[in-house]
Design a protein around this motif. Structure first.
Motif, mmCIF file in Angstrom:
data_model
loop_
_atom_site.group_PDB
_atom_site.id
_atom_site.type_symbol
_atom_site.label_atom_id
_atom_site.label_comp_id
_atom_site.label_asym_id
_atom_site.label_seq_id
_atom_site.Cartn_x
_atom_site.Cartn_y
_atom_site.Cartn_z
ATOM 1 N N ASP A 99 0.820 -1.208 0.000
ATOM 2 C CA ASP A 99 0.000 0.000 0.000
ATOM 3 C C ASP A 99 0.854 1.259 0.000
ATOM 4 N N GLU A 100 2.038 1.193 0.614
ATOM 5 C CA GLU A 100 2.949 2.338 0.600
ATOM 6 C C GLU A 100 3.511 2.563 -0.798
ATOM 7 N N ILE A 101 3.869 1.479 -1.462
ATOM 8 C CA ILE A 101 4.372 1.584 -2.836
ATOM 9 C C ILE A 101 3.271 2.074 -3.768
ATOM 10 N N SER A 102 2.053 1.583 -3.548
ATOM 11 C CA SER A 102 0.916 2.011 -4.370
ATOM 12 C C SER A 102 0.698 3.512 -4.243
ATOM 13 N N TYR A 103 0.827 4.025 -3.023
ATOM 14 C CA TYR A 103 0.671 5.467 -2.813
ATOM 15 C C TYR A 103 1.708 6.242 -3.620
ATOM 16 N N ILE A 104 2.960 5.811 -3.579
ATOM 17 C CA ILE A 104 4.030 6.523 -4.284
ATOM 18 C C ILE A 104 3.805 6.485 -5.789
ATOM 19 N N VAL A 105 3.438 5.322 -6.308
ATOM 20 C CA VAL A 105 3.173 5.206 -7.747
ATOM 21 C C VAL A 105 2.044 6.147 -8.139
ATOM 22 N N SER A 106 0.977 6.161 -7.334
ATOM 23 C CA SER A 106 -0.167 7.017 -7.637
ATOM 24 C C SER A 106 0.183 8.496 -7.491
ATOM 25 N N HIS A 107 0.851 8.835 -6.396
ATOM 26 C CA HIS A 107 1.157 10.249 -6.130
ATOM 27 C C HIS A 107 2.108 10.820 -7.178
ATOM 28 N N SER A 108 3.066 10.010 -7.622
ATOM 29 C CA SER A 108 4.019 10.484 -8.627
ATOM 30 C C SER A 108 3.396 10.559 -10.016
ATOM 31 N N GLY A 109 2.269 9.866 -10.205
ATOM 32 C CA GLY A 109 1.638 9.836 -11.517
ATOM 33 C C GLY A 109 2.381 8.964 -12.510
ATOM 34 N N ALA A 110 3.111 7.973 -12.004
ATOM 35 C CA ALA A 110 3.888 7.100 -12.890
ATOM 36 C C ALA A 110 2.973 6.317 -13.820
ATOM 37 N N ARG A 111 3.342 6.273 -15.093
ATOM 38 C CA ARG A 111 2.593 5.478 -16.074
ATOM 39 C C ARG A 111 3.222 4.107 -16.300
ATOM 40 N N VAL A 112 4.461 3.960 -15.873
ATOM 41 C CA VAL A 112 5.180 2.694 -16.040
ATOM 42 C C VAL A 112 5.740 2.275 -14.690
ATOM 43 N N LEU A 113 5.665 0.962 -14.408
ATOM 44 C CA LEU A 113 6.220 0.410 -13.178
ATOM 45 C C LEU A 113 7.049 -0.814 -13.518
ATOM 46 N N TYR A 114 8.333 -0.778 -13.156
ATOM 47 C CA TYR A 114 9.207 -1.939 -13.270
ATOM 48 C C TYR A 114 9.268 -2.602 -11.895
#
Length: 510
Positions: A99-114
């Motif tokens: 859930d912490e990683i999900s927050y960062i991905v969402s907050h940063s607006g990342a379109r790609v996740l490795y």
């Protein structure tokens, strides 16, 4: 003439000057197919293929690309494949909860996740447009020979967003520009005396302030880089012996692990009179410095900085004037934060907080203008650390003004841990503080007042935290109290709560 700085400067030089030299020696023991030994020419080509693949996906300049990985060659080349093509790399701590990683991905607006293969199942539910598993190279990279679109470098463009635990429960995204990263890498390399005769070991997590900038500095100088996936004292000694390692960066806990492993090492300790270990996170005890230099025969170098400063602010390396000092007296000088790095200006304000000015200072906090305005005031960055600058210009850190605990080199927000403990039905009040730890520098302690009629023991409360936050954020000890002393206005004074545990220490960080 002004030519904009770019992180591509480092990889382009490596490919041009050291193209056939071994550049990145990948971790052999990992769930992804190891890349083996990449020459710098091959590493450059891999980064260009990654850029070209992002072109194919329609990921534009300035868009964010997140990566969650242990140390790996694919993570290292992503600094150039993503940031070097004008996109923004978001390296994420793999130890965080989903859930912490999900927050960062969402907050940063990342379109790609490795994603590291070890974390695929854990992170499967994260909502992001494109997800790639490291090792699935056919999906992550364009076909060999594919040319990426040209990006005209802009040194003021954001190159990375590094999320750090601050004084709030939610992490803040630190925006570092190409100019920040370039300046840090060059000055760090200069102060560390790096040359193309060095061999670097990645003991430090690359997600942590971009590996302190070493992926850039070492690449630009053609230094072979040995990737270590997980810290293990004996394995570090083996890599030093096998690859002829001469330099590494580490938190104090890593040095402690190596010192422990050295007790059982057969034969001469590898790297004696050759290795320099650059340490930060929290100053180690003077005894540790003496042991590093006497038992390992390695040179100890102390630095101080923050993710917000790319990170280098100060350097403390033994100098000729100290050669005739005893080991203990020299160690006492070396545990200070150090003298300002070239281009860094330091001062303390009337409250004793350390302020800094430099080209390595962050652009701002991503989507957090309020936090940015609090940190950057009148051209000075407020570190949140308390300290003093001696007559010789050396900075000593005495206390932490912001409520962050640095344990094993990881920043932990005390407020975040308090929030987790407050969610337990038996907890009425809580204060989380850092206390001294021989192994970790400092460790997390919670002082808890239970609700009337409620019961809960230490093991139960620690398990509660581990179920709701990353394991390294959980307290290692919990003390139940009848009350927590407060001011007349009801505020906790954490420096008073910490005081009994730090008696005998000359500073309130270890």
């Amino acid at each position: 003439m002004i030519v904009p700085f770019s992180v591509t400067d480092f990889i382009e030089r490596a490919a041009a000057v050291y193209g056939e030299r071994p550049g990145v020696i990948d971790e052999p023991d990992q769930p992804a197919d190891p890349l083996g030994t990449l020459t710098y020419a091959a590493a450059y080509e891999l980064s260009r293929r990654q850029s070209a693949r992002l072109d194919e996906l329609g990921i534009g300049v300035g868009e964010r690309v997140a990566i969650v990985s242990h140390n790996s060659a694919r993570l290292l080349t992503s600094f150039f494949g993503v940031s070097g093509s004008g996109r923004v790399l978001v390296p994420i701590n793999f130890r965080l909860r989903a859930d912490e990683i999900s927050y960062i991905v969402s907050h940063s607006g990342a379109r790609v996740l490795y994603v590291d293969p070890e974390l695929v199942e854990t992170l499967r539910g994260i909502d992001v447009e494109h997800t790639f598993v490291l090792g699935d190279d056919a999906s992550m990279y364009a076909a060999p020979g594919t040319e990426p679109r040209h990006w005209e470098p802009d040194e003021n463009a954001t190159a990375t967003i590094n999320y750090t635990s601050g004084t709030t429960a939610r992490p803040k995204g630190v925006q570092l520009t190409h100019r920040n990263l370039w300046t840090n890498a060059v000055t760090f390399g200069l102060h560390a005396g790096v040359s193309d005769r060095d061999v670097y070991l990645h003991t430090l997590p690359m997600f942590h302030a971009n590996g302190w900038g070493m992926p850039f500095a070492m690449t630009g100088l053609g230094v072979p880089q040995v990737v270590l996936r997980k810290v293990d004292g004996a394995e570090i000694l083996r890599r030093v012996e096998q690859h002829g390692v001469t330099v590494m960066c580490a938190a104090p806990a890593v040095a402690a692990a190596v010192l422990d492993a050295a007790q059982d090492w057969e034969g001469e300790i590898p790297g004696r009179d050759r290795v320099r270990i650059i340490m930060a996170g929290a100053p180690p005890p003077t005894r540790t410095v003496v042991r590093v230099e006497e038992e390992l025969g390695w040179e100890f170098v102390q630095i101080y900085g923050l993710t917000e400063t790319s990170p280098l602010l100060t350097v403390n390396r033994s100098r000729s004037e100290w050669d005739d000092l005893s080991a203990e007296d020299r160690a006492a000088k070396l545990v200070r934060a150090g003298a300002p790095a070239i281009g860094v200006r330091l001062r303390t304000d009337e409250h004793g907080e350390v302020l800094a000015r430099s080209n390595v200072i962050l652009e701002g906090y991503w989507e957090r203008p309020d936090e940015t305005s609090r940190a950057l005031v009148d051209g000075w960055f407020h570190t949140g650390d308390g300290g003093a600058i001696g007559d010789d210009g050396y900075l000593s850190i005495s206390d932490r003004k912001k409520d962050v605990i640095i344990t094993g080199g990881e920043n932990v927000s005390s407020i975040e841990v308090e929030d987790v403990l407050f969610s337990h039905p038996a907890v009425a009040e809580v204060a989380v503080i850092g206390v001294p730890s021989e192994k970790w520098g400092e460790t997390i302690k919670a002082l808890v007042v239970l609700a009337d009629g409620a019961t809960a023991d230490e093991a139960e409360l620690i398990a509660w935290c581990k179920d709701r936050a990353a394991g390294y954020k959980a307290p290692t000890s919990i003390e139940v109290r009848d009350e927590l002393a407060r001011t007349a206005t009801g505020k906790l004074q954490k420096f008073k709560l910490r005081q009994p545990y730090w008696e005998g220490h000359d500073r309130q960080v270890n």
